[in-house]
Design an enzyme around this catalytic site. Structure first.
Site, short mmCIF file in Angstrom:
data_model
loop_
_atom_site.label_atom_id
_atom_site.label_comp_id
_atom_site.label_asym_id
_atom_site.label_seq_id
_atom_site.Cartn_x
_atom_site.Cartn_y
_atom_site.Cartn_z
N HIS A 75 0.83 -1.22 0.00
CA HIS A 75 0.00 0.00 0.00
C HIS A 75 0.86 1.27 0.00
O HIS A 75 0.55 2.25 0.68
CB HIS A 75 -0.94 0.04 1.21
CG HIS A 75 -1.93 -1.08 1.24
ND1 HIS A 75 -3.24 -0.93 0.85
CD2 HIS A 75 -1.82 -2.38 1.63
CE1 HIS A 75 -3.89 -2.08 1.00
NE2 HIS A 75 -3.04 -2.98 1.46
N ASN A 148 -10.29 -2.73 2.76
CA ASN A 148 -10.02 -2.72 1.32
C ASN A 148 -11.30 -2.45 0.54
O ASN A 148 -12.39 -2.40 1.12
CB ASN A 148 -9.46 -4.08 0.88
CG ASN A 148 -7.97 -4.22 1.17
OD1 ASN A 148 -7.28 -3.25 1.43
ND2 ASN A 148 -7.48 -5.45 1.12
N TYR A 359 1.37 -4.61 11.84
CA TYR A 359 1.33 -3.17 11.53
C TYR A 359 2.16 -2.38 12.54
O TYR A 359 2.94 -1.50 12.17
CB TYR A 359 -0.12 -2.67 11.48
CG TYR A 359 -0.89 -3.17 10.29
CD1 TYR A 359 -1.23 -4.52 10.19
CD2 TYR A 359 -1.30 -2.34 9.26
CE1 TYR A 359 -1.93 -5.02 9.10
CE2 TYR A 359 -2.01 -2.82 8.16
CZ TYR A 359 -2.33 -4.15 8.10
OH TYR A 359 -3.02 -4.65 7.02
#
Ligand code: HEM
Length: 480
Positions: A75, A148, A359
């Site tokens: 991304h 998404n 993350y």
């Protein structure tokens, strides 16, 4: 002098100078002292060396060489905007989360749209899944819903995520992308990818822009209400701009002329007050229903059919502000599925479990250990009340053998078949086949055959049509 019409994005500098007209603003160093001479270094005579005491130059150069941070490992390219979430329907029977506590309650949000596999400079119009991440600045902490534009994902065990991503990134020897052999090798060896692959090759694989696509939380979450009752949940955000797409041909042409097409569209829409919005919904499943459902509710390669679990309206997302500083507010924004507020929990979905670690880990690398203290990532002051506070955590006990079980042997075709036969219209099925073939053509014949076999398991006629279209196209063009 006549000029071609320019949009808001092209006029940004002019607009800035208009807004600052007449204001005396001097250039300063990073520590705030004025810079008397910006255009010359301090030398001993005209041809003499530069002095170490030129701290203005040293300040500028040392910041210049550090002004980039590593791009996101996935991304990397995206656009951001800000706005609010407003509650339109009461769902407190399901969750005590503060953002949903009462109708008309508004919470500030930051949103980042992205494409998955391309790097920072890749064309926006490339066929790929798009990211749609939302940061809710709730009164009791940050909630990140990192979703998404497709409701499902390629793999359902986080152990497979790096391998999948490697298959869509650059070939480690040729440094070329896309490498169609790497892509089809992975897809055809892992049949659970079929559902998402078909969606990616449908019209949804190239949205017209970021405003005209839906968003999905994809993974299964747990909602907990004030009585500590638990429901499983999926999040959906449905565009109010109408869903729209680009054909592969148009996307290629546009990408060649304007690689930042989607970023530009979002900036201009918001700048001209054409604020995009999405209606926000949940699907709810009780633990009893989860035990009996014909599809694994914790498998993110599958949807919960709307006929079985209808969308429940919750609220609206509105984007009405562009970033003032892209780097500080979009490049440095850090979304993390582990950022949850009381009333929303992760489920045992193997993908969300892996995401809970990954993350935060990448943020420690990409942004440093203190990324949470950057202004864009900081929560408002903590003001939780006992009702919305930590009481909304359920207590769960679980037992079972510790083992590694491959998740790929589940039913991988029923939902792909429903998509092909019942959801897509005939002309959409035609474009799906063309799009699949355009990616199959450059791959080798072994993988072409494996892909035809895979799609034949979805529907005999789909495999057959792909074979025919591929054969036709191979006789028409020389493949390099
Ligand atoms: C185990 C599976 C997954 C792993 C390990 C993973 C890992 C990552 C990593 C490392 C990043 C970069 C984050 C950053 O640098 O700030 C990222 C970004 C992102 N991921 Fe995932 N991901 C996974 C699955 C998914 C799924 C299923 C979705 C969709 C629901 C998703 C949506 C996103 C989005 C939207 C971003 C961009 C966030 C932004 O705009 O900053 N990921 N992912």
């Amino acid at each position: 002098m006549a000029t071609t019409p320019r949009d808001a994005a092209a006029n940004q500098l002019l607009q800035f100078s208009k807004e600052h007209e007449g204001k005396i603003e001097s250039t300063t160093t990073t520590f705030g002292t004025g810079v008397p001479e910006k255009d010359a270094s301090m030398t001993v005579g005209y041809h003499g060396p530069i002095l170490l005491q030129d701290w203005v130059l040293i300040d500028e150069l040392s910041h210049f060489s550090r002004e980039r941070i590593p791009e996101r490992v996935v991304h990397a390219k995206g656009a951001g905007a800000f706005g609010y979430f407003i509650v339109t329907n009461d769902i407190t029977q399901y969750t005590a989360a503060s953002v949903f506590s009462e109708v008309n309650k508004k919470t500030s949000i930051a949103v980042r749209f992205s494409q998955v596999a391309g790097e920072m400079g890749y064309p926006d119009t490339y066929r790929d899944v798009r990211g749609f991440a939302i940061k809710f600045y709730a009164e009791d902490g940050i909630w990140d819903l990192v979703g998404n534009n497709l409701p499902v994902f390629f793999v359902k065990d986080c152990a497979l995520f790096p391998s999948f991503i490697h298959a869509v990134k650059r070939n480690p020897k040729t440094h070329l992308r896309p490498d169609y052999d790497m892509f089809w090798d992975f897809i055809t060896l892992r049949e659970e990818t079929t559902h998402t692959t078909m969606m990616m090759f449908s019209d949804r694989g190239i949205p017209a822009n970021y405003r005209q696509m839906h968003g999905y939380g994809v993974n299964t979450f747990v909602l907990v209400n004030a009585k500590k009752q638990v429901h499983y949940c999926k999040f959906h955000y449905i565009t109010n701009q109408g869903i729209d797409y680009l054909t592969s041909d148009d996307a290629q042409k546009i990408g060649g002329v304007d690689p930042d097409y989607h970023i530009r569209d979002l900036y201009n829409a918001i700048e001209t007050k054409n604020f995009p919005s999405w209606n926000f919904y949940i699907q709810i499943m009780t633990p009893e229903q989860a035990g009996k459902y014909r599809f694994d509710p914790f498998d993110d390669s599958k949807v919960w059919l709307h006929a079985d679990f209808p969308l429940i309206p919750v609220g609206k997302l509105v984007l009405n502000k562009n970033p003032k500083n892209y780097f500080a507010e979009v490049e440095q924004i850090a979304f993390d599925p582990a950022h949850l507020i009381p009333g929303i929990e992760p489920s045992f979905d193997r993908m969300i479990q892996g995401r809970l670690f990954n993350y935060g880990d990448t943020h420690r690398y990409r942004l440093g250990a203190n990324s949470g203290q950057l202004a864009i990532n900081s929560p408002p002051d903590y003001t939780a009340t006992p009702e919305t506070g930590p009481s909304a955590h359920p207590s769960v006990s679980i037992t079972g053998p510790i083992e590694r079980t491959d998740s790929g042997n589940d039913d991988n075709f029923t939902q792909s078949r429903l998509l092909y036969r019942n959801v897509l219209k005939p002309e959409e099925r035609g474009r799906l086949i063309q799009n699949i073939v355009s990616w199959l053509k450059p791959t080798n014949s072994v993988l072409q055959q494996r892909a035809i076999d895979l799609f034949s398991k979805v529907d005999e006629s789909l495999g057959q049509k792909i074979r025919e279209t591929l054969n036709e196209s191979l006789t028409q063009h020389v493949v390099l």
